[in-house]
Write an enzyme that holds these catalytic residues in place. Sequence first.
Site, PDB file in Angstrom:
ATOM      1  N   GLU A  91       0.823  -1.212   0.000  1.00 42.78           N
ATOM      2  CA  GLU A  91       0.000   0.000   0.000  1.00 42.78           C
ATOM      3  C   GLU A  91       0.852   1.255   0.000  1.00 42.78           C
ATOM      4  OE1 GLU A  91      -3.714  -1.479   2.763  1.00 42.78           O
ATOM      5  OE2 GLU A  91      -2.724   0.417   3.201  1.00 42.78           O
ATOM      6  N   CYS A 104       2.757   8.562   1.824  1.00 40.61           N
ATOM      7  CA  CYS A 104       2.991   7.634   2.927  1.00 40.61           C
ATOM      8  C   CYS A 104       3.503   6.343   2.300  1.00 40.61           C
ATOM      9  CB  CYS A 104       1.679   7.415   3.681  1.00 40.61           C
ATOM     10  SG  CYS A 104       1.812   6.219   5.000  1.00 40.61           S
ATOM     11  N   CYS A 111       4.262  -6.901   8.087  1.00 37.68           N
ATOM     12  CA  CYS A 111       5.024  -6.395   9.230  1.00 37.68           C
ATOM     13  C   CYS A 111       5.055  -7.462  10.312  1.00 37.68           C
ATOM     14  CB  CYS A 111       4.351  -5.139   9.781  1.00 37.68           C
ATOM     15  SG  CYS A 111       5.293  -4.356  11.119  1.00 37.68           S
ATOM     16  N   CYS A 115       1.287  -5.402  16.129  1.00 36.41           N
ATOM     17  CA  CYS A 115       0.574  -4.524  17.063  1.00 36.41           C
ATOM     18  C   CYS A 115      -0.922  -4.816  16.965  1.00 36.41           C
ATOM     19  CB  CYS A 115       0.858  -3.054  16.752  1.00 36.41           C
ATOM     20  SG  CYS A 115       2.617  -2.651  16.838  1.00 36.41           S
ATOM     21  N   CYS A 118      -3.430  -2.836  14.556  1.00 37.12           N
ATOM     22  CA  CYS A 118      -2.942  -2.519  13.212  1.00 37.12           C
ATOM     23  C   CYS A 118      -3.303  -3.622  12.222  1.00 37.12           C
ATOM     24  CB  CYS A 118      -1.427  -2.329  13.259  1.00 37.12           C
ATOM     25  SG  CYS A 118      -0.709  -2.031  11.643  1.00 37.12           S
ATOM     26  N   CYS A 330      -3.325   1.936   8.258  1.00 38.02           N
ATOM     27  CA  CYS A 330      -2.220   1.120   7.769  1.00 38.02           C
ATOM     28  C   CYS A 330      -2.655  -0.321   7.457  1.00 38.02           C
ATOM     29  CB  CYS A 330      -1.172   1.123   8.879  1.00 38.02           C
ATOM     30  SG  CYS A 330       0.313   0.253   8.514  1.00 38.02           S
TER      31      CYS A 330
HETATM   32  N1  SAH Z   1       5.848   0.514  12.101  1.00 36.60           N
HETATM   33  C1  SAH Z   1       5.921   1.941  12.119  1.00 36.60           C
HETATM   34  C2  SAH Z   1       5.331   2.610  10.889  1.00 36.60           C
HETATM   35  C3  SAH Z   1       4.027   2.079  10.348  1.00 36.60           C
HETATM   36  S1  SAH Z   1       2.552   2.425  11.240  1.00 36.60           S
HETATM   37  C4  SAH Z   1       5.286   2.477  13.398  1.00 36.60           C
HETATM   38  O1  SAH Z   1       4.703   1.691  14.131  1.00 36.60           O
HETATM   39  O2  SAH Z   1       5.410   3.658  13.684  1.00 36.60           O
HETATM   40  C5  SAH Z   1       2.352   4.153  11.122  1.00 36.60           C
HETATM   41  C6  SAH Z   1       1.451   4.731  12.192  1.00 36.60           C
HETATM   42  O3  SAH Z   1       0.082   4.319  11.970  1.00 36.60           O
HETATM   43  C7  SAH Z   1       1.844   4.260  13.572  1.00 36.60           C
HETATM   44  O4  SAH Z   1       1.856   5.306  14.496  1.00 36.60           O
HETATM   45  C8  SAH Z   1       0.745   3.246  13.839  1.00 36.60           C
HETATM   46  O5  SAH Z   1       0.631   3.001  15.186  1.00 36.60           O
HETATM   47  C9  SAH Z   1      -0.465   3.896  13.179  1.00 36.60           C
HETATM   48  N2  SAH Z   1      -1.615   2.986  13.003  1.00 36.60           N
HETATM   49  C10 SAH Z   1      -1.599   1.674  12.719  1.00 36.60           C
HETATM   50  N3  SAH Z   1      -2.852   1.168  12.717  1.00 36.60           N
HETATM   51  C11 SAH Z   1      -3.684   2.189  13.007  1.00 36.60           C
HETATM   52  C12 SAH Z   1      -5.097   2.305  13.163  1.00 36.60           C
HETATM   53  N4  SAH Z   1      -5.903   1.268  13.027  1.00 36.60           N
HETATM   54  N5  SAH Z   1      -5.610   3.535  13.472  1.00 36.60           N
HETATM   55  C13 SAH Z   1      -4.798   4.598  13.624  1.00 36.60           C
HETATM   56  N6  SAH Z   1      -3.469   4.551  13.482  1.00 36.60           N
HETATM   57  C14 SAH Z   1      -2.903   3.357  13.183  1.00 36.60           C
END
Ligand code: SAH
Length: 341
Positions: A91, A104, A111, A115, A118, A330
């Site tokens: 993406e 972005c 990944c 988390c 995510c 993401c």
């Molecule tokens: N791995 C890196 C970069 C990718 S995620 C990181 O964790 O920073 C980029 C941002 O999007 C991160 O701050 C992540 O926590 C956020 N993100 C991921 N899933 C999300 C969601 N469902 N809603 C809002 N932000 C989200």
Amino acid sequence: MDSLPLLGLSLAELTAWVEAQGQPAYRAKQIHSWLYQQGARNLTEISVLPQRWRSELGSITVGRSVIALRSGSRDGTVKYLLRLGDGLVIETVGIPTSQRLTVCVSTQVGCPMACDFCATGKGGWQRNLTPPEIVDQVLTVQEDFSRRVSHVVFMGMGEPLLNLDQVLAALRCLREDVGIGQRSMTISTVGVPGQIRRLAQHHLQTTLAVSLHAPDQQLREQLIPSARHYPLEDLLAEAREYVQVTGRRISFEYILLGGFNDLPHQAMRLAGLVKGFPSHVNLIPYNPVAGAGFERPSPQRIQAFLRILTQGGIAATVRQARGLDQQAACGQLRATQQQTA
Ligand code: SAH
């Protein structure tokens, strides 16, 4: 070098490549400009090159992806699924405002950090992206919008600090070849032990965003499995080193999950944690992900959380949700596509 994609090569590297084929050095400048400024997808398109040489170059790969899906939202945000050379899909998002065009970019296919909130983390990890695959995402958005990209955020799929060498090579290329200022680029990380320190040693002027998401170690471990092996104090110590070495403020990213980490006492705790740290807190209202079991807080709760931070003297803003109507978080678009495929 013939099997390598050309994208990602510097002018000096292109010059060596051109000269090895008995061509004058200025041909490298022409190729460089067509690749990075005009967005050539194939060397045979480069009409300023001699016809005979051009026909021999047809088999050299530039390293461009194919747009598998383009999904535009009402606010102008465009999300792309890009198909890579090996068929895997990533993406990329283009986010326009009147002053800026931000891309972005993804740094990995999938990944491994897993988390909880995510969508990318739920799909597992396939592989790291190469520098040409990262640079290509920026050129694709530039071409599709017919407008120069001004900002790049490494906030797409993947954890950039698990792919640091390739991310650094892509940064170099975006800076020197595509012409995007380092201060206009942001690397976002959830934290990988030792890697922020390594990044700092490169003395870049790139912004570091740290995905914090919780005001204490215990809550953070519940959201971010990798946090178990990386105490919050170690993460913050490395972030502090980044500030000392680069002189740049850090961004702390904090997803707001209703009833989980958005309570007033948690805002106070967060204020205490980052007080005095040269930083800016970005509050990100959660974008719902199927099966994650979290909720986006109400606008009132979001404002209440923000108020506690600002009253505590913390520089903080709420990140405006963009492209929510087209699976903006993401990894969401790809996840939805895989379900329906
Ligand atoms: N791995 C890196 C970069 C990718 S995620 C990181 O964790 O920073 C980029 C941002 O999007 C991160 O701050 C992540 O926590 C956020 N993100 C991921 N899933 C999300 C969601 N469902 N809603 C809002 N932000 C989200």
